[in-house]
Motif scaffolding. Structure first.
Motif, PDB file in Angstrom:
ATOM      1  N   ILE A  89       0.831  -1.206   0.000  1.00  0.00           N
ATOM      2  CA  ILE A  89       0.000   0.000   0.000  1.00  0.00           C
ATOM      3  C   ILE A  89       0.864   1.254   0.000  1.00  0.00           C
ATOM      4  O   ILE A  89       0.512   2.261  -0.621  1.00  0.00           O
ATOM      5  N   CYS A  90       2.017   1.205   0.666  1.00  0.00           N
ATOM      6  CA  CYS A  90       2.934   2.355   0.608  1.00  0.00           C
ATOM      7  C   CYS A  90       3.431   2.560  -0.815  1.00  0.00           C
ATOM      8  O   CYS A  90       3.512   3.695  -1.298  1.00  0.00           O
ATOM      9  N   SER A  91       3.765   1.481  -1.494  1.00  0.00           N
ATOM     10  CA  SER A  91       4.242   1.576  -2.882  1.00  0.00           C
ATOM     11  C   SER A  91       3.162   2.137  -3.786  1.00  0.00           C
ATOM     12  O   SER A  91       3.447   2.959  -4.672  1.00  0.00           O
ATOM     13  N   ALA A  92       1.924   1.718  -3.589  1.00  0.00           N
ATOM     14  CA  ALA A  92       0.819   2.225  -4.412  1.00  0.00           C
ATOM     15  C   ALA A  92       0.623   3.716  -4.202  1.00  0.00           C
ATOM     16  O   ALA A  92       0.388   4.465  -5.157  1.00  0.00           O
ATOM     17  N   ALA A  93       0.721   4.170  -2.953  1.00  0.00           N
ATOM     18  CA  ALA A  93       0.552   5.596  -2.659  1.00  0.00           C
ATOM     19  C   ALA A  93       1.684   6.410  -3.275  1.00  0.00           C
ATOM     20  O   ALA A  93       1.451   7.468  -3.881  1.00  0.00           O
ATOM     21  N   LYS A  94       2.924   5.940  -3.122  1.00  0.00           N
ATOM     22  CA  LYS A  94       4.066   6.666  -3.684  1.00  0.00           C
ATOM     23  C   LYS A  94       3.987   6.727  -5.202  1.00  0.00           C
ATOM     24  O   LYS A  94       4.373   7.739  -5.803  1.00  0.00           O
ATOM     25  N   ASN A 138       1.440   7.119  -6.889  1.00  0.00           N
ATOM     26  CA  ASN A 138       0.466   8.161  -7.219  1.00  0.00           C
ATOM     27  C   ASN A 138       0.942   9.557  -6.830  1.00  0.00           C
ATOM     28  O   ASN A 138       0.189  10.523  -6.944  1.00  0.00           O
ATOM     29  N   GLY A 139       2.177   9.672  -6.351  1.00  0.00           N
ATOM     30  CA  GLY A 139       2.723  10.983  -6.017  1.00  0.00           C
ATOM     31  C   GLY A 139       2.508  11.416  -4.592  1.00  0.00           C
ATOM     32  O   GLY A 139       2.835  12.558  -4.232  1.00  0.00           O
ATOM     33  N   VAL A 140       1.968  10.544  -3.746  1.00  0.00           N
ATOM     34  CA  VAL A 140       1.806  10.886  -2.331  1.00  0.00           C
ATOM     35  C   VAL A 140       3.188  10.873  -1.670  1.00  0.00           C
ATOM     36  O   VAL A 140       3.961   9.931  -1.845  1.00  0.00           O
ATOM     37  N   ILE A 141       3.497  11.922  -0.921  1.00  0.00           N
ATOM     38  CA  ILE A 141       4.773  12.017  -0.203  1.00  0.00           C
ATOM     39  C   ILE A 141       4.569  11.416   1.187  1.00  0.00           C
ATOM     40  O   ILE A 141       3.713  11.868   1.950  1.00  0.00           O
ATOM     41  N   ILE A 142       5.349  10.382   1.505  1.00  0.00           N
ATOM     42  CA  ILE A 142       5.161   9.656   2.760  1.00  0.00           C
ATOM     43  C   ILE A 142       6.338   9.914   3.696  1.00  0.00           C
ATOM     44  O   ILE A 142       7.490   9.635   3.359  1.00  0.00           O
ATOM     45  N   PHE A 143       6.036  10.465   4.872  1.00  0.00           N
ATOM     46  CA  PHE A 143       6.994  10.574   5.961  1.00  0.00           C
ATOM     47  C   PHE A 143       6.666   9.478   6.977  1.00  0.00           C
ATOM     48  O   PHE A 143       5.485   9.256   7.281  1.00  0.00           O
ATOM     49  N   THR A 144       7.677   8.812   7.501  1.00  0.00           N
ATOM     50  CA  THR A 144       7.430   7.808   8.535  1.00  0.00           C
ATOM     51  C   THR A 144       8.284   8.110   9.754  1.00  0.00           C
ATOM     52  O   THR A 144       9.395   8.631   9.641  1.00  0.00           O
ATOM     53  N   ILE A 145       7.743   7.781  10.920  1.00  0.00           N
ATOM     54  CA  ILE A 145       8.431   8.005  12.195  1.00  0.00           C
ATOM     55  C   ILE A 145       8.467   6.690  12.958  1.00  0.00           C
ATOM     56  O   ILE A 145       7.428   6.125  13.294  1.00  0.00           O
ATOM     57  N   MET A 197       9.650   0.558   8.241  1.00  0.00           N
ATOM     58  CA  MET A 197       9.156   1.925   8.148  1.00  0.00           C
ATOM     59  C   MET A 197       9.957   2.742   7.129  1.00  0.00           C
ATOM     60  O   MET A 197       9.407   3.606   6.449  1.00  0.00           O
ATOM     61  N   GLN A 198      11.241   2.495   7.026  1.00  0.00           N
ATOM     62  CA  GLN A 198      12.044   3.214   6.037  1.00  0.00           C
ATOM     63  C   GLN A 198      11.619   2.817   4.628  1.00  0.00           C
ATOM     64  O   GLN A 198      11.582   3.660   3.721  1.00  0.00           O
ATOM     65  N   ASN A 199      11.274   1.555   4.430  1.00  0.00           N
ATOM     66  CA  ASN A 199      10.806   1.108   3.121  1.00  0.00           C
ATOM     67  C   ASN A 199       9.483   1.754   2.747  1.00  0.00           C
ATOM     68  O   ASN A 199       9.199   1.965   1.560  1.00  0.00           O
ATOM     69  N   CYS A 200       8.673   2.060   3.740  1.00  0.00           N
ATOM     70  CA  CYS A 200       7.380   2.702   3.468  1.00  0.00           C
ATOM     71  C   CYS A 200       7.565   4.165   3.079  1.00  0.00           C
ATOM     72  O   CYS A 200       6.790   4.691   2.271  1.00  0.00           O
ATOM     73  N   ALA A 201       8.585   4.832   3.619  1.00  0.00           N
ATOM     74  CA  ALA A 201       8.788   6.260   3.381  1.00  0.00           C
ATOM     75  C   ALA A 201       9.139   6.533   1.918  1.00  0.00           C
ATOM     76  O   ALA A 201       9.620   5.656   1.199  1.00  0.00           O
ATOM     77  N   SER A 202       8.921   7.775   1.497  1.00  0.00           N
ATOM     78  CA  SER A 202       9.215   8.153   0.117  1.00  0.00           C
ATOM     79  C   SER A 202      10.690   7.955  -0.205  1.00  0.00           C
ATOM     80  O   SER A 202      11.042   7.472  -1.284  1.00  0.00           O
ATOM     81  N   THR A 203      11.567   8.354   0.696  1.00  0.00           N
ATOM     82  CA  THR A 203      13.000   8.109   0.566  1.00  0.00           C
ATOM     83  C   THR A 203      13.545   7.855   1.961  1.00  0.00           C
ATOM     84  O   THR A 203      12.838   8.029   2.961  1.00  0.00           O
ATOM     85  N   ALA A 204      14.821   7.469   2.035  1.00  0.00           N
ATOM     86  CA  ALA A 204      15.443   7.258   3.342  1.00  0.00           C
ATOM     87  C   ALA A 204      15.435   8.546   4.160  1.00  0.00           C
ATOM     88  O   ALA A 204      15.349   8.502   5.395  1.00  0.00           O
ATOM     89  N   ASN A 205      15.499   9.690   3.476  1.00  0.00           N
ATOM     90  CA  ASN A 205      15.490  10.980   4.180  1.00  0.00           C
ATOM     91  C   ASN A 205      14.115  11.345   4.718  1.00  0.00           C
ATOM     92  O   ASN A 205      13.993  12.294   5.500  1.00  0.00           O
TER      93      ASN A 205
END
Length: 555
Positions: free
Chosen positions: A493-498, A500-507, A519-527
């Motif tokens: 689901i994270c891949s599907a959102a990304k 589509n251009g959704v920017i994902i921050f994870t904590i 959680m890092q894999n879910c984020a848009s980038t490692a940063n």
């Protein structure tokens, strides 16, 4: 005369020789080529000087407009531009500055700064071709404003968040985040979907009512998604969703029925939490309302990050636009909003973000086996005595009929030792008011462990009967989605959102190394991934808010 004639003859001969001589023509051609080469080289020098001036001017103007448009600085924007150009050695550069500001009251909510500059460069060689000067333009626009922004804030309220001060730290940090992204914006510019999660995600009756779903009960309002649902952000209101069962898979049999638990000041551990603060709040813009909801969080249950991200991404997906439209007139959605939220993914004026916070990792999710979702449970309840009973199949029907009018029933009032007792006319309200509970009614009155113990262990005094009817074997009423399956669903689901251009921050809040990887894999980038401890969670939320509000160079 003869001498004069000789001289004329000699001159004529010399002229004929001159006309026939061609040695000097090559020198003239070589001189012409040399001059052309000098001119071409000169043109290149003029072009290089022009490009150097233009690049220097453009870089200086870009930096000037970015600084001038910053909403955090209080200096007059035109003065900021002048100062930057002066320090760049371009004080005498002719330029024009246009400043446009939008305000809510006295608060500046947006600033757009445009600078148009030009300089005349005197040429060295091009002037020989009639171009004594070249005009070098530098135009730039910068804007800082919270335009059309959609955010899904996904917050972990599982049981482990109750350890130490973790819940308090998260509540304070997430409220500060809400304040910062909503501060000074015009009504309707920023929408926030608040998605609290633990074992499940409670959509709430209002939101879930906008989707086609099985109507198994009205006790709670969660959904059991299928594996394929996590491959897309789409959540169509017309495709029937499976309502999650309302049951307690954890409370021990010794704690009694839920009525007994309530009398002792205890509460069931529902897979779908029912408190109003744990319902999804869709498309909200009220800082006070969101803060109040976050303040009401308590920690309980397992962890289902995948289910929460599915809901969070769906509320950013245009497939739920009709849901937004229908809810706009209700208290569930702010009346400030205009337009067609959720916006299309390719809308240049809209940005979509997800902020996904967890303190752990996906854990087992329980859901009901289909056979235990609806229909009769085979358990009867006498409303007059509160006694539960069910037919004991080991007791024969002594009179040989099959009308159930004269049969033994096994009855345990969960703590009493009433054993088997005679019950007449179960279906005859004149003799006995016992009625059969549906499965949803039964699960709303007792935990799975209590049913298994009271109906099977105490009946046979065999632990296998208890375990088989609690969590193992073909007769177990619950199914489990394990952590590995849920990690795969989350990644999908994270891949599907990304995509589509959704920017994902994870904590990752005090997480293990394994959880950090997920959680890092879910984020848009490692940063876009923050791994924090203690009060560092405040830094994570603040950093994300700053990035959402950051300047955008638009031209």
């Amino acid at each position: 005369m003869a001498r004069m004639s000789d001289r004329l003859t000699s001159l004529k001969n010399s002229t004929r020789i001159f006309h026939r001589e061609e040695d000097g023509s090559f020198v003239i051609f070589a001189l012409f080529i040399f001059i052309v080469m000098i001119m071409i080289g000169g043109l290149a020098i003029d072009v290089m000087r022009y490009e150097n001036l233009r690049t220097t001017m453009q870089n200086s103007v870009d930096r000037a407009v970015l600084a001038a448009a910053d909403l955090d600085q209080t200096v007059d924007p035109e003065a900021v531009v002048a100062d930057y150009l002066d320090k760049a050695g371009m004080k005498e550069l002719p330029y024009e500055v246009d400043v446009f500001e939008s305000k809510v009251g006295t608060v500046v909510t947006g600033r757009k700064v445009t600078v148009n500059a030009s300089a005349d460069l005197g040429t060295y060689f091009m002037k020989m071709m009639g171009t004594p000067t070249i005009s070098a333009p530098a135009n730039s626009t910068a804007e800082e404003a919270v335009n059309e922004i959609e955010i899904s804030m996904i917050l972990d309220v599982s049981g482990s968040m109750g350890w130490g001060t973790k819940l308090d730290n998260m509540q304070n940090a997430s409220k500060t985040f809400v304040t910062e992204v909503l501060d000074g914006v015009e009504p309707g510019q920023v929408s926030i979907n608040v998605v609290p999660y633990s074992t499940q995600v409670n959509a709430g009756a209002t939101l879930l009512g906008q989707f086609s779903h099985t109507n198994d009960h009205n006790y709670s309002h969660c959904v059991d998604f299928e594996q394929n649902d996590f491959n897309t952000t789409v959540l169509s209101p017309t495709v029937t969703l499976q309502q999650a069962g309302h049951f307690d898979p954890w409370s021990g049999y010794w704690r009694g029925t839920f009525e007994t638990m309530a009398a002792n000041g205890d509460t069931p551990s529902w897979v779908c939490r029912t408190e109003s603060d744990f319902e999804i709040t869709p498309w909200a813009s009220s800082e006070t309302a969101i803060h109040n909801q976050i303040d009401g969080f308590t920690a309980r249950g397992n962890t289902s990050i995948d289910v929460a991200v599915k809901w969070g991404s769906a509320l950013l997906d245009p497939s739920t636009r009709s849901v937004f439209t229908n809810l706009r007139a209700t208290p569930a959605v702010s009346n400030d909003f205009v337009g067609d939220r959720p916006y299309d993914y390719n809308n240049p004026a809209a940005l979509k973000f997800m902020v996904v916070m967890t303190d752990g990792i996906n854990t087992t999710q329980y859901q009901l086996d289909d056979a235990y979702r609806s229909g009769g449970s085979g358990v009867f309840k006498d409303p007059d005595t509160g006694r539960y009973s069910f037919e004991d199949e080991e007791i024969n029907d002594y009179d040989g009929d099959s009308d159930w009018n004269e049969e033994y029933w096994y009855a345990r009032n969960y703590g009493s030792s009433s054993g088997r007792y005679w019950i007449d006319n179960v279906y005859d309200s004149g003799a006995n008011n016992a009625f059969e509970l549906t499965w949803p009614q039964l699960w709303a009155e007792m935990s799975m462990s209590h049913r298994a113990y009271s109906h099977f262990y105490q009946r046979y005094y065999n632990a296998d009967h208890y375990y088989d009817n609690y969590y193992r074997g073909s007769t177990a009423p619950r199914e489990a989605v394990n952590a590995a399956q849920k990690d795969t669903r989350l990644n999908n689901i994270c891949s599907a959102a990304k995509a589509n251009g959704v920017i994902i921050f994870t904590i990752g809040f005090e997480v293990t190394d394994a959880s950090a990887i997920v959680m890092q894999n879910c984020a848009s980038t490692a940063n876009h991934f923050y791994r924090v401890e203690g009060l560092e969670i405040e830094y994570a939320f603040e950093s994300i808010a700053n990035q959402i509000n950051q300047l955008k160079l638009t031209q």
